[in-house]
Design a protein around this motif. Structure first.
Motif, PDB file in Angstrom:
ATOM      1  N   TRP A   1     -17.081 -25.173  -9.335  1.00 11.09           N
ATOM      2  CA  TRP A   1     -18.056 -25.692  -8.385  1.00 11.09           C
ATOM      3  C   TRP A   1     -19.316 -26.115  -9.113  1.00 11.09           C
ATOM      4  O   TRP A   1     -19.762 -25.434 -10.040  1.00 11.09           O
ATOM      5  CB  TRP A   1     -18.455 -24.617  -7.376  1.00 11.09           C
ATOM      6  CG  TRP A   1     -17.425 -24.295  -6.352  1.00 11.09           C
ATOM      7  CD1 TRP A   1     -16.073 -24.388  -6.477  1.00 11.09           C
ATOM      8  CD2 TRP A   1     -17.677 -23.794  -5.041  1.00 11.09           C
ATOM      9  NE1 TRP A   1     -15.462 -23.974  -5.316  1.00 11.09           N
ATOM     10  CE2 TRP A   1     -16.422 -23.604  -4.428  1.00 11.09           C
ATOM     11  CE3 TRP A   1     -18.830 -23.478  -4.331  1.00 11.09           C
ATOM     12  CZ2 TRP A   1     -16.294 -23.120  -3.122  1.00 11.09           C
ATOM     13  CZ3 TRP A   1     -18.705 -22.995  -3.045  1.00 11.09           C
ATOM     14  CH2 TRP A   1     -17.450 -22.829  -2.448  1.00 11.09           C
TER      15      TRP A   1
ATOM     16  N   LEU B   1      -2.739 -19.299 -12.319  1.00 16.09           N
ATOM     17  CA  LEU B   1      -4.005 -18.717 -11.906  1.00 16.09           C
ATOM     18  C   LEU B   1      -5.128 -19.447 -12.619  1.00 16.09           C
ATOM     19  O   LEU B   1      -4.951 -19.946 -13.729  1.00 16.09           O
ATOM     20  CB  LEU B   1      -4.064 -17.222 -12.235  1.00 16.09           C
ATOM     21  CG  LEU B   1      -3.017 -16.335 -11.580  1.00 16.09           C
ATOM     22  CD1 LEU B   1      -3.293 -14.870 -11.888  1.00 16.09           C
ATOM     23  CD2 LEU B   1      -2.962 -16.558 -10.091  1.00 16.09           C
ATOM     24  N   GLY B   2      -6.275 -19.485 -11.982  1.00 13.91           N
ATOM     25  CA  GLY B   2      -7.388 -20.166 -12.623  1.00 13.91           C
ATOM     26  C   GLY B   2      -8.608 -20.143 -11.738  1.00 13.91           C
ATOM     27  O   GLY B   2      -8.866 -19.146 -11.059  1.00 13.91           O
ATOM     28  N   TRP B   3      -9.313 -21.226 -11.759  1.00 15.48           N
ATOM     29  CA  TRP B   3     -10.545 -21.312 -10.976  1.00 15.48           C
ATOM     30  C   TRP B   3     -10.680 -22.686 -10.349  1.00 15.48           C
ATOM     31  O   TRP B   3     -10.185 -23.674 -10.887  1.00 15.48           O
ATOM     32  CB  TRP B   3     -11.769 -21.119 -11.882  1.00 15.48           C
ATOM     33  CG  TRP B   3     -11.876 -19.786 -12.524  1.00 15.48           C
ATOM     34  CD1 TRP B   3     -12.378 -18.658 -11.964  1.00 15.48           C
ATOM     35  CD2 TRP B   3     -11.491 -19.432 -13.861  1.00 15.48           C
ATOM     36  NE1 TRP B   3     -12.323 -17.616 -12.866  1.00 15.48           N
ATOM     37  CE2 TRP B   3     -11.788 -18.062 -14.035  1.00 15.48           C
ATOM     38  CE3 TRP B   3     -10.913 -20.136 -14.917  1.00 15.48           C
ATOM     39  CZ2 TRP B   3     -11.542 -17.380 -15.224  1.00 15.48           C
ATOM     40  CZ3 TRP B   3     -10.656 -19.457 -16.103  1.00 15.48           C
ATOM     41  CH2 TRP B   3     -10.972 -18.100 -16.250  1.00 15.48           C
TER      42      TRP B   3
ATOM     43  N   ARG C   1     -20.088 -22.900 -11.386  1.00 21.33           N
ATOM     44  CA  ARG C   1     -19.450 -21.632 -11.061  1.00 21.33           C
ATOM     45  C   ARG C   1     -17.937 -21.723 -11.189  1.00 21.33           C
ATOM     46  O   ARG C   1     -17.344 -22.726 -10.810  1.00 21.33           O
ATOM     47  CB  ARG C   1     -19.766 -21.282  -9.612  1.00 21.33           C
ATOM     48  CG  ARG C   1     -20.254 -19.896  -9.445  1.00 21.33           C
ATOM     49  CD  ARG C   1     -21.718 -19.783  -9.511  1.00 21.33           C
ATOM     50  NE  ARG C   1     -22.344 -20.314  -8.323  1.00 21.33           N
ATOM     51  CZ  ARG C   1     -22.370 -19.663  -7.157  1.00 21.33           C
ATOM     52  NH1 ARG C   1     -21.820 -18.485  -7.012  1.00 21.33           N
ATOM     53  NH2 ARG C   1     -22.988 -20.211  -6.149  1.00 21.33           N
ATOM     54  N   PHE C   2     -17.338 -20.663 -11.702  1.00 21.74           N
ATOM     55  CA  PHE C   2     -15.881 -20.581 -11.723  1.00 21.74           C
ATOM     56  C   PHE C   2     -15.461 -19.665 -10.579  1.00 21.74           C
ATOM     57  O   PHE C   2     -15.739 -18.472 -10.597  1.00 21.74           O
ATOM     58  CB  PHE C   2     -15.400 -20.022 -13.060  1.00 21.74           C
ATOM     59  CG  PHE C   2     -15.602 -20.975 -14.207  1.00 21.74           C
ATOM     60  CD1 PHE C   2     -14.593 -21.852 -14.575  1.00 21.74           C
ATOM     61  CD2 PHE C   2     -16.793 -21.005 -14.914  1.00 21.74           C
ATOM     62  CE1 PHE C   2     -14.772 -22.748 -15.618  1.00 21.74           C
ATOM     63  CE2 PHE C   2     -16.989 -21.897 -15.958  1.00 21.74           C
ATOM     64  CZ  PHE C   2     -15.974 -22.772 -16.320  1.00 21.74           C
ATOM     65  N   VAL C   3     -14.837 -20.248  -9.570  1.00 24.38           N
ATOM     66  CA  VAL C   3     -14.458 -19.476  -8.391  1.00 24.38           C
ATOM     67  C   VAL C   3     -12.945 -19.231  -8.444  1.00 24.38           C
ATOM     68  O   VAL C   3     -12.163 -20.178  -8.483  1.00 24.38           O
ATOM     69  CB  VAL C   3     -14.821 -20.247  -7.106  1.00 24.38           C
ATOM     70  CG1 VAL C   3     -14.406 -19.462  -5.870  1.00 24.38           C
ATOM     71  CG2 VAL C   3     -16.314 -20.544  -7.080  1.00 24.38           C
ATOM     72  N   GLU C   4     -12.572 -17.954  -8.490  1.00 27.74           N
ATOM     73  CA  GLU C   4     -11.158 -17.607  -8.664  1.00 27.74           C
ATOM     74  C   GLU C   4     -10.266 -18.326  -7.659  1.00 27.74           C
ATOM     75  O   GLU C   4     -10.590 -18.415  -6.478  1.00 27.74           O
ATOM     76  CB  GLU C   4     -10.968 -16.097  -8.506  1.00 27.74           C
ATOM     77  CG  GLU C   4     -11.182 -15.372  -9.808  1.00 27.74           C
ATOM     78  CD  GLU C   4     -11.540 -13.915  -9.608  1.00 27.74           C
ATOM     79  OE1 GLU C   4     -11.101 -13.342  -8.603  1.00 27.74           O
ATOM     80  OE2 GLU C   4     -12.257 -13.376 -10.464  1.00 27.74           O
ATOM     81  N   ASP C   5      -9.141 -18.777  -8.141  1.00 25.08           N
ATOM     82  CA  ASP C   5      -8.250 -19.547  -7.297  1.00 25.08           C
ATOM     83  C   ASP C   5      -6.810 -19.386  -7.779  1.00 25.08           C
ATOM     84  O   ASP C   5      -6.539 -19.455  -8.971  1.00 25.08           O
ATOM     85  CB  ASP C   5      -8.663 -21.029  -7.362  1.00 25.08           C
ATOM     86  CG  ASP C   5      -7.900 -21.870  -6.357  1.00 25.08           C
ATOM     87  OD1 ASP C   5      -7.744 -21.410  -5.218  1.00 25.08           O
ATOM     88  OD2 ASP C   5      -7.456 -22.969  -6.717  1.00 25.08           O
ATOM     89  N   ASP C   6      -5.923 -19.138  -6.846  1.00 24.91           N
ATOM     90  CA  ASP C   6      -4.487 -19.102  -7.171  1.00 24.91           C
ATOM     91  C   ASP C   6      -3.932 -20.467  -6.833  1.00 24.91           C
ATOM     92  O   ASP C   6      -3.974 -20.874  -5.677  1.00 24.91           O
ATOM     93  CB  ASP C   6      -3.742 -18.071  -6.311  1.00 24.91           C
ATOM     94  CG  ASP C   6      -4.331 -16.683  -6.455  1.00 24.91           C
ATOM     95  OD1 ASP C   6      -5.144 -16.488  -7.375  1.00 24.91           O
ATOM     96  OD2 ASP C   6      -3.979 -15.813  -5.640  1.00 24.91           O
TER      97      ASP C   6
END
Lengths: 299, 653
Positions: A135, A130-132, A114-119
């Motif tokens: 998981w 910005l990215g992910w 999973r790509f979980v949005e992350d700053d």
């Protein structure tokens, strides 16, 4: 999944092989203590300026405050990050990344990736992007970022960064619950070694030093020395006229590590914290600006 | 962020379509982890032709200017209209084909989308939340052609990253798009994803004889993380059940985004969880369940480490560390705050339950209530503040009332949260909130409009609810400034209004200047009941009449002072009212003293017939000055007697 999971070094070799095939320069670790693979000049400095750059390397990372004398199953004060930097970021960077997971034996049809949005931001080096978080079955295995700024300067073209936490990833692949149980090399080979056999003693000794032995006054003095050294070194010029940024930046890294040591010793009051971080950011910014000026002169 | 993006997309599309004269039959938006979708139904093939009037140069302007205007509008001189000293041109604007306008609108929206944080990528300068890969744009089964920074619109999209063929497919209308996506393992509609998650998760729980611990916020979050949400039940090592259930649930929720499960009968957590994967794995999710279980074990191991380490240090011994925690740059450290709360709790305890043990326990609980902020567990899970303090206090063997007070002192945190009403807990919870309010008001940090960064409104509502539910008689004025008292009055009004109470009655009671919220509310309730009776409504009318007469007379000359007297030859209605008033005043005084507001209202009710009769039979404005003065005195007495019960002039009607 391959029949036998990768050993710790097998994992590194697979990633080297994979990213090498994607055109990356395979570098060796930087030889100054750093808190994360991002801080290697191959990322912080090379992300800036107009020139394309692709590199991959392992970086031993030091987080003195995270030391647990080797007792915590997944917290170490010295651990390894695998770092990939792609500038400009290719349009299929996510597919390339997923390719690397396949290469190390993670089957995306069997696992929940999973790509979980992350700053992402790192205030000590004035960087954000910005990215992910990536998981795998509920565990963060990578950090994936499009760098927007480093050292307070815009990153143009944008660089894509991928960071793998190697111990955690290897623990997952090998199905072990404590880092010290990881097979470091081939467990069926002539001289099998576990991660613990290689590094447990290192964790114990450094944890003790980080928490109790370093003299705080000395650390403070050394920090001040580094802080003074950086602008001095930036005044220097190499024979072709380039500012001597690379040696200056090494001293930013040293200052940053000294700060982390003081922190682990509990020597930094809450109020002082921001001020130290600001001082390191200022030094990084000076280096970043000098680096960009060098690159401009070069072009 | 996704839900906000869907709302923004809808709003932007609606505004721009309207500006072009389009009113779609339906406008829907969908947001998910990889795509943002807008569908506008029932648009015509082209915009209607529009007439537009354009203002030109003034009459008598240089010839050049007029010719320029004619060229620009494509009209001849005789087609211009003169009005207000200027030339006007009626310009026919032929309607554009809808695709041309759609292309423009999409580009405008993409270029100005209000992402909270956006980025550029590679060499481009377009900003989007993450790199934008594809734009599918079709109208009437045709591609709407345009290009934004090298991204060409098309009729192609891609489904799930790993399931199915993972190949791009074509979609020329919304049905093809939505069906195509679901054939390629993507549920477009977040509401559908949510219901799939809930159904499957409940079924998994039910099949094992458990109950899902439902969590709206978590559901929204996980529905935004997966395109093909697939709940999977995993096992947790039962040995972890010795950890506090709040710790297990928080670790599951915050770190792992798992749903917890409980025993349907006992309500206790069971050693399982439901994770929502984004894939129906080939092995039925076995590897995923096992992987997640291992991650959870690692997390709970961390939690257990904190749980064990934290209990080795007494809360009291943690206090010095609070000196290193800033509460607010201008309000000092957390340690200083604790000192204030402690002093306040000592004061407040007296009003909650006036005895020495209560006071001592309140002071102890107040001193320790923030100590868990520097514990390992709260460092990891800030949302467990208070709760962990309670556990640690219990482990130290502190008095149960102290334990409860530490645990509950942040309460109530919202309308659904329980209110601490036991004496010690109430005193500490009040002290915590009053310190927050007094401190922030003292540095001018007051809520404005929708800005309330320190949640002061919630703190004030908390104080009010604790006082009312614990029936604590607190003279608020001796704790807060007039400004803060007015803030409390406003909050109380809001609270009572939410309970369906008329706000004019709150004003009528507040106008008396009372600061005891318990008394204020019981007065408001008694007043409300009174006004709902026929006597109440009529007496209010009589009151208004009396006040109006007094006001009118006051304008002419000062009102006569003194008590009304029983005058000779006075009509019986006048004498009767004077007599009754004397009696009523006495009884009202007694009733108010014992705070029996119902009795006070009953006394007023008894006056109603007499007041009515007085107005019926007696002329206030008598030609005899002494009579007139006496009657004005009588009306003033009616007003004042009623005014002791409430300020009826504030009551509407």
């Amino acid at each position: 999944m391959p029949d036998k999971p990768l050993s710790f070094q097998g994992l590194i070799l697979k990633l080297h092989d994979y990213w090498s095939r994607q055109g990356c320069v395979i570098l060796q670790p930087h030889d100054v203590e750093v808190g994360a693979g991002t801080l290697h000049p191959a990322t912080v400095l090379r992300a800036l300026g107009p020139r394309p750059w692709r590199a991959a390397y392992v970086q031993p990372s030091r987080r003195p405050a995270d030391g647990r004398y080797g007792e915590n199953p997944n917290r170490l004060q010295h651990y390894y990050q695998y770092q990939v930097i792609l500038k400009p970021n290719p349009p299929d960077q996510q597919e390339l990344y997923l390719g690397s997971l396949a290469a190390i034996g993670l089957d995306a049809r069997l696992h929940d990736i999973r790509f979980v949005e992350d700053d992402w931001e790192n205030p000590t080096v004035g960087a954000w992007g910005l990215g992910w978080e990536v998981w795998c079955d509920g565990m963060e295995i990578s950090q994936y970022t499009y760098f927007q700024q480093v050292g307070g300067l815009d990153v143009r073209p944008v660089a894509g960064e991928i960071t793998y936490g190697l111990e955690r990833l290897a623990m997952y692949l090998q199905g072990v619950d404590h880092f010290s149980e990881l097979a470091f090399n081939d467990p069926d080979g002539p001289a099998p070694m576990t991660y613990g056999e290689v590094f447990l003693e290192n964790e114990r000794q450094h944890s003790e030093a980080n928490f109790h032995l370093y003299d705080v006054e000395t650390l403070k003095r050394q920090f001040d020395d580094m802080e003074r050294t950086v602008p001095e070194l930036l005044k220097g010029r190499a024979p072709q006229g380039q500012a001597t940024v690379l040696p200056a930046y090494d001293h930013v890294l040293k200052a940053s590590h000294l700060f982390n040591l003081m922190d682990a010793r509990g020597a930094i009051a809450v109020a002082e914290r921001q001020s130290y971080i600001g001082r390191i950011r200022e030094l990084t910014k000076m280096c970043a600006e000098a680096w960009v000026a060098n690159e401009g002169a070069d072009a | 962020m996704q839900a906000q993006a869907a709302r923004d997309l809808e709003r932007m599309a609606r505004e721009r379509l309207a500006a072009e004269g389009f009113i779609p039959e339906a406008l829907k938006t969908f947001a998910g982890p990889r795509r943002l979708t807008l569908v506008a139904e029932g648009l015509p093939l082209a915009q209607a032709d529009r007439k537009e009037e354009r203002k030109g140069p003034r009459v008598g302007a240089p010839e050049q200017a007029i010719e320029g205007f004619l060229r620009a509008t494509g009209l001849s001189r005789d087609q211009l209209v003169e009005r207000d000293g200027a030339y006007f041109a009626a310009v026919e604007k032929p309607g554009q084909p809808t695709p041309a306008i759609a292309a423009e609108i999409v580009e405008q929206i993409v270029r100005s989308f209000p992402w909270p944080k956006s980025m550029t990528w590679a060499d481009g300068s377009l900003r989007w939340v993450r790199p934008l890969h594809r734009i599918l744009c079709v109208f009437n089964r045709e591609v709407v052609p345009f290009q934004i920074e090298g991204i060409e619109s098309g009729e192609v999209t891609q489904g799930h990253r790993f399931m199915g063929s993972a190949q791009p497919f074509r979609a020329r209308d919304f049905d093809e798009y939505q069906d195509g996506l679901s054939r390629h393992f993507v549920l477009l509609d977040p509401e559908e994803r949510k219901s799939v998650i809930m159904d499957a998760a409940r079924t998994l729980a039910f099949a094992r004889g458990f109950e899902l611990v439902e969590d709206e916020g978590l559901l929204d979050e996980v529905a935004g993380l997966a395109e093909w949400p697939t709940p999977i039940l995993g096992d947790m090592d039962p040995a972890f059940l010795d950890l506090p259930p709040e710790v297990i649930r928080t670790s599951m929720r915050v770190h792992q985004r798992y749903f917890a499960l409980r025993d349907a009968r006992s309500g206790f957590l069971v050693p399982h969880f439901v994770t929502v994967a984004n894939i129906e794995a080939e092995d039925g999710g076995k590897a995923i369940a096992a992987g997640n279980a291992r991650v959870l074990s690692a997390r709970l191991n961390d939690a257990r480490f904190f749980w064990e380490e934290d209990r080795k240090i007494r809360l009291e011994d943690r206090l010095p560390k609070l000196k290193g925690v800033t509460f607010h740059a201008r309000l000092g450290t957390m340690y200083e705050r604790v000192t204030r709360i402690e002093a306040l709790a000592a004061e407040l305890a007296r009003f909650v339950r006036d005895d020495a043990p209560t006071r001592e326990k309140a002071v102890l609980a107040a001193r320790l209530c923030k100590a868990d902020l520097v514990s390992g567990m709260v460092g990891e899970f800030p949302e467990l503040q208070g709760i962990m303090g309670g556990y640690y206090a219990q482990a130290e063997g502190l008095d149960p009332e102290v334990v409860d007070a530490i645990r509950d002192h942040y309460k109530p945190q919202g309308p659904a949260d329980a209110v601490p009403v036991q004496a010690v807990a109430a005193a500490v919870a009040l002290a915590d909130k009053l310190d927050t309010l007094v401190s922030f008001f003292s540095i001018g940090e007051k809520p404005t409009g929708s800005r309330d960064p320190y949640a002061l409104r919630r703190a004030a509502i908390g104080v009010i609810r604790i006082l009312l539910q614990s029936r604590t008689r607190l003279p608020l004025k001796s704790f807060v400034s007039d400004e803060l008292l007015a803030f409390f009055a406003d909050r109380l009004k809001v609270l009572l209004r939410e309970e369906g109470q008329r706000h004019d009655l709150v004003d009528a009671v507040f106008a008396l200047g009372d600061d005891d919220l318990v008394r204020i509310v019981s007065r408001v309730n008694a007043l409300d009941q009174f006004l709902q009776t026929a006597d109440g409504a009529n007496l209010l009318a009589g009151y208004k009449r009396a006040v109006n007469i007094l006001k009118a007379e006051e304008k002419k000359a000062p009102l006569p002072a003194g008590e009304p007297a029983e005058m000779k030859a006075a009509p019986p209605e006048e004498a009767g009212l004077i007599n009754a008033l004397g009696h009523a005043e006495l009884e009202i005084g007694k009733a108010l003293k014992t705070e029996d507001f119902e009795a006070a209202m009953r006394e007023l009710a008894a006056l109603r017939a007499l007041v009515d009769a007085f107005f019926d039979k007696v002329l206030v404005n008598s030609e005899v000055a002494a009579e007139r003065d006496n009657r004005l005195r009588l009306l003033a007495k009616v007003r004042d007697a009623m005014g002791r019960v409430a300020d009826f002039s504030q009551v509407a009607g």
